[in-house]
Motif scaffolding. Structure first.
Motif, PDB file in Angstrom:
ATOM      1  N   ARG A  99      49.965  42.225  39.963  1.00  0.00           N
ATOM      2  CA  ARG A  99      48.859  43.035  40.462  1.00  0.00           C
ATOM      3  C   ARG A  99      47.686  42.110  40.743  1.00  0.00           C
ATOM      4  O   ARG A  99      47.184  41.440  39.842  1.00  0.00           O
ATOM      5  N   ALA A 100      47.256  42.055  41.988  1.00  0.00           N
ATOM      6  CA  ALA A 100      46.172  41.159  42.390  1.00  0.00           C
ATOM      7  C   ALA A 100      44.997  41.955  42.941  1.00  0.00           C
ATOM      8  O   ALA A 100      45.187  42.961  43.634  1.00  0.00           O
ATOM      9  N   THR A 101      43.785  41.506  42.627  1.00  0.00           N
ATOM     10  CA  THR A 101      42.589  42.145  43.169  1.00  0.00           C
ATOM     11  C   THR A 101      41.637  41.089  43.712  1.00  0.00           C
ATOM     12  O   THR A 101      41.461  40.023  43.120  1.00  0.00           O
ATOM     13  N   THR A 102      41.021  41.399  44.847  1.00  0.00           N
ATOM     14  CA  THR A 102      39.866  40.665  45.342  1.00  0.00           C
ATOM     15  C   THR A 102      38.848  41.712  45.762  1.00  0.00           C
ATOM     16  O   THR A 102      39.012  42.373  46.792  1.00  0.00           O
ATOM     17  N   LEU A 103      37.819  41.859  44.946  1.00  0.00           N
ATOM     18  CA  LEU A 103      36.833  42.909  45.138  1.00  0.00           C
ATOM     19  C   LEU A 103      35.462  42.264  45.310  1.00  0.00           C
ATOM     20  O   LEU A 103      34.877  41.753  44.353  1.00  0.00           O
ATOM     21  N   ASP A 104      34.972  42.264  46.535  1.00  0.00           N
ATOM     22  CA  ASP A 104      33.672  41.662  46.830  1.00  0.00           C
ATOM     23  C   ASP A 104      32.543  42.596  46.390  1.00  0.00           C
ATOM     24  O   ASP A 104      32.650  43.818  46.549  1.00  0.00           O
ATOM     25  N   PRO A 105      31.443  42.038  45.903  1.00  0.00           N
ATOM     26  CA  PRO A 105      30.348  42.897  45.434  1.00  0.00           C
ATOM     27  C   PRO A 105      29.572  43.579  46.551  1.00  0.00           C
ATOM     28  O   PRO A 105      28.957  44.630  46.332  1.00  0.00           O
ATOM     29  N   ALA A 106      29.586  42.997  47.751  1.00  0.00           N
ATOM     30  CA  ALA A 106      28.846  43.581  48.874  1.00  0.00           C
ATOM     31  C   ALA A 106      29.491  43.122  50.170  1.00  0.00           C
ATOM     32  O   ALA A 106      30.100  42.054  50.232  1.00  0.00           O
ATOM     33  N   PRO A 107      29.344  43.905  51.236  1.00  0.00           N
ATOM     34  CA  PRO A 107      29.952  43.530  52.510  1.00  0.00           C
ATOM     35  C   PRO A 107      29.272  42.323  53.141  1.00  0.00           C
ATOM     36  O   PRO A 107      28.097  42.038  52.855  1.00  0.00           O
ATOM     37  N   PRO A 108      29.988  41.608  54.003  1.00  0.00           N
ATOM     38  CA  PRO A 108      29.375  40.500  54.729  1.00  0.00           C
ATOM     39  C   PRO A 108      28.447  41.043  55.814  1.00  0.00           C
ATOM     40  O   PRO A 108      28.420  42.254  56.070  1.00  0.00           O
ATOM     41  N   PRO A 109      27.688  40.166  56.475  1.00  0.00           N
ATOM     42  CA  PRO A 109      26.832  40.634  57.577  1.00  0.00           C
ATOM     43  C   PRO A 109      27.661  41.288  58.678  1.00  0.00           C
ATOM     44  O   PRO A 109      28.816  40.920  58.914  1.00  0.00           O
ATOM     45  N   ASP A 141      37.129  48.560  55.155  1.00  0.00           N
ATOM     46  CA  ASP A 141      36.362  47.972  54.061  1.00  0.00           C
ATOM     47  C   ASP A 141      37.099  48.002  52.729  1.00  0.00           C
ATOM     48  O   ASP A 141      36.696  47.342  51.770  1.00  0.00           O
ATOM     49  N   THR A 142      38.196  48.768  52.665  1.00  0.00           N
ATOM     50  CA  THR A 142      39.000  48.866  51.441  1.00  0.00           C
ATOM     51  C   THR A 142      40.463  48.968  51.831  1.00  0.00           C
ATOM     52  O   THR A 142      40.797  49.652  52.805  1.00  0.00           O
ATOM     53  N   LEU A 150      42.005  45.383  47.665  1.00  0.00           N
ATOM     54  CA  LEU A 150      40.896  44.671  48.300  1.00  0.00           C
ATOM     55  C   LEU A 150      39.763  45.634  48.617  1.00  0.00           C
ATOM     56  O   LEU A 150      40.022  46.775  49.014  1.00  0.00           O
ATOM     57  N   THR A 151      38.528  45.179  48.463  1.00  0.00           N
ATOM     58  CA  THR A 151      37.395  45.979  48.931  1.00  0.00           C
ATOM     59  C   THR A 151      36.191  45.086  49.175  1.00  0.00           C
ATOM     60  O   THR A 151      36.069  44.009  48.589  1.00  0.00           O
ATOM     61  N   ARG A 152      35.308  45.551  50.053  1.00  0.00           N
ATOM     62  CA  ARG A 152      34.016  44.904  50.289  1.00  0.00           C
ATOM     63  C   ARG A 152      32.918  45.548  49.456  1.00  0.00           C
ATOM     64  O   ARG A 152      31.764  45.128  49.535  1.00  0.00           O
ATOM     65  N   TYR A 153      33.252  46.577  48.670  1.00  0.00           N
ATOM     66  CA  TYR A 153      32.240  47.338  47.942  1.00  0.00           C
ATOM     67  C   TYR A 153      32.567  47.415  46.457  1.00  0.00           C
ATOM     68  O   TYR A 153      33.186  48.364  45.982  1.00  0.00           O
ATOM     69  N   ASN A 154      32.163  46.418  45.701  1.00  0.00           N
ATOM     70  CA  ASN A 154      32.341  46.437  44.250  1.00  0.00           C
ATOM     71  C   ASN A 154      31.041  45.929  43.628  1.00  0.00           C
ATOM     72  O   ASN A 154      30.949  44.793  43.153  1.00  0.00           O
ATOM     73  N   ALA A 155      30.032  46.789  43.662  1.00  0.00           N
ATOM     74  CA  ALA A 155      28.679  46.372  43.295  1.00  0.00           C
ATOM     75  C   ALA A 155      28.564  45.882  41.852  1.00  0.00           C
ATOM     76  O   ALA A 155      27.587  45.202  41.508  1.00  0.00           O
ATOM     77  N   ALA A 156      29.551  46.171  41.020  1.00  0.00           N
ATOM     78  CA  ALA A 156      29.518  45.675  39.640  1.00  0.00           C
ATOM     79  C   ALA A 156      29.618  44.158  39.585  1.00  0.00           C
ATOM     80  O   ALA A 156      29.223  43.539  38.586  1.00  0.00           O
ATOM     81  N   ALA A 199      30.392  39.977  27.827  1.00  0.00           N
ATOM     82  CA  ALA A 199      29.061  39.385  27.699  1.00  0.00           C
ATOM     83  C   ALA A 199      28.297  39.343  29.018  1.00  0.00           C
ATOM     84  O   ALA A 199      27.085  39.550  29.067  1.00  0.00           O
ATOM     85  N   GLY A 200      29.010  39.005  30.124  1.00  0.00           N
ATOM     86  CA  GLY A 200      28.341  38.916  31.417  1.00  0.00           C
ATOM     87  C   GLY A 200      27.399  37.722  31.477  1.00  0.00           C
ATOM     88  O   GLY A 200      27.375  36.887  30.576  1.00  0.00           O
ATOM     89  N   PRO A 201      26.590  37.596  32.523  1.00  0.00           N
ATOM     90  CA  PRO A 201      26.551  38.506  33.668  1.00  0.00           C
ATOM     91  C   PRO A 201      27.758  38.336  34.576  1.00  0.00           C
ATOM     92  O   PRO A 201      28.421  37.299  34.540  1.00  0.00           O
ATOM     93  N   ALA A 202      28.040  39.357  35.379  1.00  0.00           N
ATOM     94  CA  ALA A 202      29.187  39.298  36.282  1.00  0.00           C
ATOM     95  C   ALA A 202      28.999  38.201  37.319  1.00  0.00           C
ATOM     96  O   ALA A 202      27.873  37.837  37.676  1.00  0.00           O
ATOM     97  N   TYR A 203      30.116  37.658  37.799  1.00  0.00           N
ATOM     98  CA  TYR A 203      30.047  36.673  38.881  1.00  0.00           C
ATOM     99  C   TYR A 203      29.464  37.338  40.125  1.00  0.00           C
ATOM    100  O   TYR A 203      29.950  38.389  40.550  1.00  0.00           O
ATOM    101  N   PRO A 204      28.454  36.722  40.751  1.00  0.00           N
ATOM    102  CA  PRO A 204      27.878  37.329  41.957  1.00  0.00           C
ATOM    103  C   PRO A 204      28.689  37.076  43.218  1.00  0.00           C
ATOM    104  O   PRO A 204      28.515  37.780  44.206  1.00  0.00           O
ATOM    105  N   GLY A 205      29.578  36.058  43.192  1.00  0.00           N
ATOM    106  CA  GLY A 205      30.350  35.752  44.392  1.00  0.00           C
ATOM    107  C   GLY A 205      31.398  34.699  44.143  1.00  0.00           C
ATOM    108  O   GLY A 205      31.556  34.189  43.026  1.00  0.00           O
ATOM    109  N   PHE A 206      32.128  34.341  45.206  1.00  0.00           N
ATOM    110  CA  PHE A 206      33.269  33.440  45.064  1.00  0.00           C
ATOM    111  C   PHE A 206      32.857  32.019  44.708  1.00  0.00           C
ATOM    112  O   PHE A 206      33.588  31.317  44.001  1.00  0.00           O
ATOM    113  N   MET A 207      31.699  31.564  45.166  1.00  0.00           N
ATOM    114  CA  MET A 207      31.286  30.200  44.864  1.00  0.00           C
ATOM    115  C   MET A 207      31.088  30.004  43.365  1.00  0.00           C
ATOM    116  O   MET A 207      31.478  28.976  42.793  1.00  0.00           O
TER     117      MET A 207
END
Length: 333
Positions: free
Chosen positions: A145-155, A207-208, A225-231, A267-275
């Motif tokens: 089971r694989a997930t790639t859930l981006d916190p916000a959409p690209p431009p 987007d999902t 996959l999704t572009r909307y995972n604000a967590a 504990a967090g904080p959550a990763y803000p992005g792939f970098m």
């Protein structure tokens, strides 16, 4: 060694900073089609500047790192190979299968190494999962089971040129499923929806999405996959076997919240992005390329690997559009 870098956007600038810190790298030369941007990166990082791509190739390179826009990848890869310069290129090799095959055809017969950037192969968790599979500790594998859930959409302007959610985002999951399992994908069934910004649908994208993959030993893999995972940025892989299981990406910064009584929050904080999530993996990936340039190792991820992941992405896109299972043989050229 003297390394060139073509493309000084966010990831290119990060790679240049990493490369200049390696003991074996005596100099880094950066260039971009936007010379002003390359000059600014050069000044900020304290690396050399080349006024254009032609000047970069004429600057006596031992190796080339390509982080330019996707449509520039084929020309830069083939130019480097023609010049006898080992090349590292961020995925994808080209914008589509035909372009990827054209690059393969163009460089076939050459012994100049080409490494494609699938950084998850260099992440400690994914490496450990692959080891657990190959050692037999998990028994036989029945599900991934694989997930790639981006916190916000690209431009909005990025989406029409991205290749779509499966090719742009899911391709990383498809590659890592192949790499961890050691198996090939034979069939897919994929679905996609749009509940967010209208620009995804306007570009013919979603987007999902979710995809079920069948591997060549009848193992099943499910990709979400999704572009909307604000967590936060959430990338994980579960590998479930007949004897045991492992999970990649379940650490203190995973953007997960349990509602079970008594469970302590991460504990967090959550990763803000792939970098941020993959920074150590990017470093190890570039270390591997330096070793390739030095002639100590062969390319750990070649153009053929990128093509196989692209086949899966292409099959998923057809499946989503036509609402039917698609065999990889249907898209294989």
């Amino acid at each position: 060694m003297r390394l060139g870098l073509a493309g000084t956007g966010r990831i290119g600038t990060s790679h240049a900073e990493t490369l200049k810190g390696f003991d074996e790298v005596t100099s880094v030369v950066v260039a971009d089609v936007d010379s002003a941007r390359a000059r600014a990166a050069s000044a900020k990082l304290g690396v050399e500047f080349a006024d254009g791509i032609d000047a970069l190739f004429q600057s006596g390179l031992d190796g080339l790192v390509v982080t330019a826009a996707t449509d520039a990848h084929p020309k830069l890869i083939t130019a480097a190979v023609d010049a006898g310069i080992p090349v590292f290129c961020e995925k994808p090799v080209a914008a589509d299968i035909e372009g990827t095959l054209a690059v393969i055809d163009r460089i076939s017969g050459s012994d100049v190494p080409v490494q494609i950037g699938f950084q998850r192969r260099f992440d400690a968790g994914y490496t450990a999962a692959r080891g657990a599979v190959t050692s037999g500790d998990l028994g036989w594998i029945h599900t991934l089971r694989a997930t790639t859930l981006d916190p916000a959409p690209p431009p909005a302007e990025y989406v029409p040129h991205s290749g779509g959610l499966f090719r742009d985002c899911g391709v990383h999951d498809f590659d890592i499923i192949r790499w961890v399992s050691g198996r090939e994908v034979t069939e897919v069934y994929a679905l996609g929806t749009n509940r967010g910004e209208r620009f995804f649908a306007d570009a013919g994208d979603v987007d999902t999405a979710a995809a079920t993959l069948v591997l060549d030993d009848d193992t099943l893999a499910v990709v979400s996959l999704t572009r909307y995972n604000a967590a936060g940025y959430d990338v994980r892989l579960e590998v479930l076997g007949s004897r045991s299981n492992v999970i990649v990406g379940l650490d203190d910064r995973a953007p997960l919240r349990s509602v079970e009584p008594g469970v302590v929050a991460l504990a967090g904080p959550a990763y803000p992005g792939f970098m941020e999530r993959f920074r150590p993996a990017y470093t190890r990936e570039l270390e591997a390329f330096v070793s390739v340039v030095a002639g100590r190792t062969t390319s750990p991820c070649g153009v053929a690997d990128a093509l196989e992941a692209f086949y899966v992405a292409e099959a998923c896109e057809i499946s989503r559009r036509e609402r039917r299972p698609v065999g990889i043989d249907e898209v294989r050229r």
